[in-house]
Design a protein around this motif. Structure first.
Motif, PDB file in Angstrom:
ATOM      1  N   ARG A   1       5.045  -5.676 -31.065  1.00 52.31           N
ATOM      2  CA  ARG A   1       4.790  -4.640 -32.069  1.00 52.31           C
ATOM      3  C   ARG A   1       5.782  -4.765 -33.220  1.00 52.31           C
ATOM      4  O   ARG A   1       6.859  -5.327 -33.072  1.00 52.31           O
ATOM      5  CB  ARG A   1       4.917  -3.245 -31.454  1.00 52.31           C
ATOM      6  CG  ARG A   1       3.843  -2.916 -30.445  1.00 52.31           C
ATOM      7  CD  ARG A   1       4.093  -1.550 -29.830  1.00 52.31           C
ATOM      8  NE  ARG A   1       2.962  -1.121 -29.018  1.00 52.31           N
ATOM      9  CZ  ARG A   1       2.778  -1.478 -27.761  1.00 52.31           C
ATOM     10  NH1 ARG A   1       3.670  -2.269 -27.163  1.00 52.31           N
ATOM     11  NH2 ARG A   1       1.723  -1.061 -27.089  1.00 52.31           N
ATOM     12  N   LYS A   2       5.407  -4.191 -34.347  1.00 52.39           N
ATOM     13  CA  LYS A   2       6.326  -4.098 -35.464  1.00 52.39           C
ATOM     14  C   LYS A   2       7.245  -2.906 -35.244  1.00 52.39           C
ATOM     15  O   LYS A   2       6.845  -1.896 -34.677  1.00 52.39           O
ATOM     16  CB  LYS A   2       5.569  -3.911 -36.778  1.00 52.39           C
ATOM     17  CG  LYS A   2       4.707  -5.090 -37.194  1.00 52.39           C
ATOM     18  CD  LYS A   2       4.017  -4.791 -38.510  1.00 52.39           C
ATOM     19  CE  LYS A   2       3.127  -5.940 -38.953  1.00 52.39           C
ATOM     20  NZ  LYS A   2       2.425  -5.628 -40.233  1.00 52.39           N
ATOM     21  N   LEU A   3       8.476  -3.037 -35.698  1.00 52.95           N
ATOM     22  CA  LEU A   3       9.402  -1.920 -35.675  1.00 52.95           C
ATOM     23  C   LEU A   3       9.768  -1.582 -37.109  1.00 52.95           C
ATOM     24  O   LEU A   3      10.236  -2.436 -37.857  1.00 52.95           O
ATOM     25  CB  LEU A   3      10.667  -2.251 -34.890  1.00 52.95           C
ATOM     26  CG  LEU A   3      11.657  -1.089 -34.787  1.00 52.95           C
ATOM     27  CD1 LEU A   3      11.171  -0.080 -33.751  1.00 52.95           C
ATOM     28  CD2 LEU A   3      13.059  -1.566 -34.434  1.00 52.95           C
TER      29      LEU A   3
ATOM     30  N   ALA B   1      -0.729   1.502 -30.108  1.00 53.82           N
ATOM     31  CA  ALA B   1       0.031   1.531 -31.356  1.00 53.82           C
ATOM     32  C   ALA B   1       0.473   0.131 -31.752  1.00 53.82           C
ATOM     33  O   ALA B   1       0.988  -0.627 -30.939  1.00 53.82           O
ATOM     34  CB  ALA B   1       1.243   2.443 -31.218  1.00 53.82           C
ATOM     35  N   GLN B   2       0.283  -0.185 -33.010  1.00 53.30           N
ATOM     36  CA  GLN B   2       0.678  -1.486 -33.530  1.00 53.30           C
ATOM     37  C   GLN B   2       2.098  -1.491 -34.079  1.00 53.30           C
ATOM     38  O   GLN B   2       2.688  -2.545 -34.281  1.00 53.30           O
ATOM     39  CB  GLN B   2      -0.291  -1.918 -34.632  1.00 53.30           C
ATOM     40  CG  GLN B   2      -1.739  -2.006 -34.180  1.00 53.30           C
ATOM     41  CD  GLN B   2      -2.685  -2.187 -35.340  1.00 53.30           C
ATOM     42  OE1 GLN B   2      -2.285  -2.443 -36.477  1.00 53.30           O
ATOM     43  NE2 GLN B   2      -3.975  -2.046 -35.065  1.00 53.30           N
ATOM     44  N   GLU B   3       2.612  -0.291 -34.324  1.00 52.03           N
ATOM     45  CA  GLU B   3       3.924  -0.189 -34.956  1.00 52.03           C
ATOM     46  C   GLU B   3       4.643   1.058 -34.464  1.00 52.03           C
ATOM     47  O   GLU B   3       4.026   2.089 -34.198  1.00 52.03           O
ATOM     48  CB  GLU B   3       3.763  -0.134 -36.477  1.00 52.03           C
ATOM     49  CG  GLU B   3       5.043  -0.265 -37.262  1.00 52.03           C
ATOM     50  CD  GLU B   3       4.798  -0.509 -38.742  1.00 52.03           C
ATOM     51  OE1 GLU B   3       5.786  -0.558 -39.505  1.00 52.03           O
ATOM     52  OE2 GLU B   3       3.624  -0.659 -39.137  1.00 52.03           O
ATOM     53  N   ILE B   4       5.958   0.952 -34.351  1.00 50.97           N
ATOM     54  CA  ILE B   4       6.805   2.081 -34.015  1.00 50.97           C
ATOM     55  C   ILE B   4       7.803   2.271 -35.149  1.00 50.97           C
ATOM     56  O   ILE B   4       8.434   1.309 -35.597  1.00 50.97           O
ATOM     57  CB  ILE B   4       7.546   1.850 -32.685  1.00 50.97           C
ATOM     58  CG1 ILE B   4       6.545   1.733 -31.526  1.00 50.97           C
ATOM     59  CG2 ILE B   4       8.536   2.987 -32.406  1.00 50.97           C
ATOM     60  CD1 ILE B   4       7.157   1.297 -30.219  1.00 50.97           C
ATOM     61  N   TRP B   5       7.900   3.508 -35.616  1.00 52.65           N
ATOM     62  CA  TRP B   5       8.886   3.822 -36.650  1.00 52.65           C
ATOM     63  C   TRP B   5      10.060   4.564 -36.025  1.00 52.65           C
ATOM     64  O   TRP B   5       9.873   5.533 -35.286  1.00 52.65           O
ATOM     65  CB  TRP B   5       8.299   4.732 -37.719  1.00 52.65           C
ATOM     66  CG  TRP B   5       7.242   4.111 -38.578  1.00 52.65           C
ATOM     67  CD1 TRP B   5       6.892   2.797 -38.647  1.00 52.65           C
ATOM     68  CD2 TRP B   5       6.379   4.803 -39.490  1.00 52.65           C
ATOM     69  NE1 TRP B   5       5.872   2.620 -39.545  1.00 52.65           N
ATOM     70  CE2 TRP B   5       5.533   3.832 -40.081  1.00 52.65           C
ATOM     71  CE3 TRP B   5       6.242   6.136 -39.858  1.00 52.65           C
ATOM     72  CZ2 TRP B   5       4.565   4.167 -41.022  1.00 52.65           C
ATOM     73  CZ3 TRP B   5       5.282   6.477 -40.791  1.00 52.65           C
ATOM     74  CH2 TRP B   5       4.461   5.500 -41.373  1.00 52.65           C
TER      75      TRP B   5
END
Length: 206
Positions: A121-123, A75-79
């Motif tokens: 990663r992006k958040l 995963a590149q991003e976690i929301w």
């Protein structure tokens, strides 16, 4: 002109056979929490939408099993699905109406932020406006008394409002609209079906 994308939001419900390849070929695949959809629902994972409050958050952040899983690794991003201020405002109300949910509003956003920073990663934080808009939209579908909409519904609304670009195709899979008793699943199903009928998204069946 930007190239249109296929965005697939994969819930943790039952997924018909034959969809793994379709899901994995999408431009963006969004899964939830422990990503129980992985396998029959393919493995590609670009975004994990995580419940960042309460026991689900604590379970994900504790130890290394979730962090080391195949889906999380790619995963590149976690929301963070649950907006901190929305849940902080709910704490006093729930203490009276649902005292058994005493840890429901405990906020672990900082834990996901720390993990995202440490792993490059992006958040993302789904804004409070999405939560409020979903609550308002559900009123048209006679929801039974509920605590919060499901994370799946919040993620769908966020994608439609803030992520999708003109021409993108938004698909969902693994949404059975059932589970925790304090989500308004019957109303959620009706709302999603209305979005499908209006052409805003489609449901992958096979």
């Amino acid at each position: 002109m930007p190239v249109s994308r296929r965005i697939v939001i994969v819930g943790n419900g039952d997924i018909p056979e034959g969809l793994a390849g379709v899901i994995d070929s999408a431009n963006m695949v969004i899964r939830f929490n422990l990503c129980r959809s992985a396998g029959r629902g393919g493995f590609k994972t670009d975004v994990i939408a995580a419940c960042n409050t309460g026991r689900p958050a604590l379970d994900m952040l504790a130890g290394g099993r979730w962090k080391a899983s195949e889906t999380v690794r790619q995963a590149q991003e976690i929301w963070c699905v649950r907006t901190s201020e929305v849940f902080a405002a709910m704490r006093g109300v729930l203490a009276q109406s649902h005292p058994d949910l005493d840890d429901f509003c405990d906020d672990y956003t900082i834990g996901f932020e720390t993990f995202a920073e440490a792993t490059g990663r992006k958040l993302g934080r789904i804004p409070a406006s999405v939560h409020h808009a979903v609550d308002a939209a559900l009123k048209a579908y006679d929801p039974t008394p509920y605590v919060v909409p499901s994370s799946g519904l919040i993620a769908i609304a966020h994608v439609l409002e803030n992520v999708a670009e003109q021409g993108d195709r938004i698909s969902i899979a693994g949404f059975g609209h059932q589970g925790w008793q304090w989500h308004p699943f019957a109303a959620e199903r009706r709302w999603v079906n209305a979005l499908i009928a209006a052409g805003h998204l489609d449901r992958l069946d096979s």
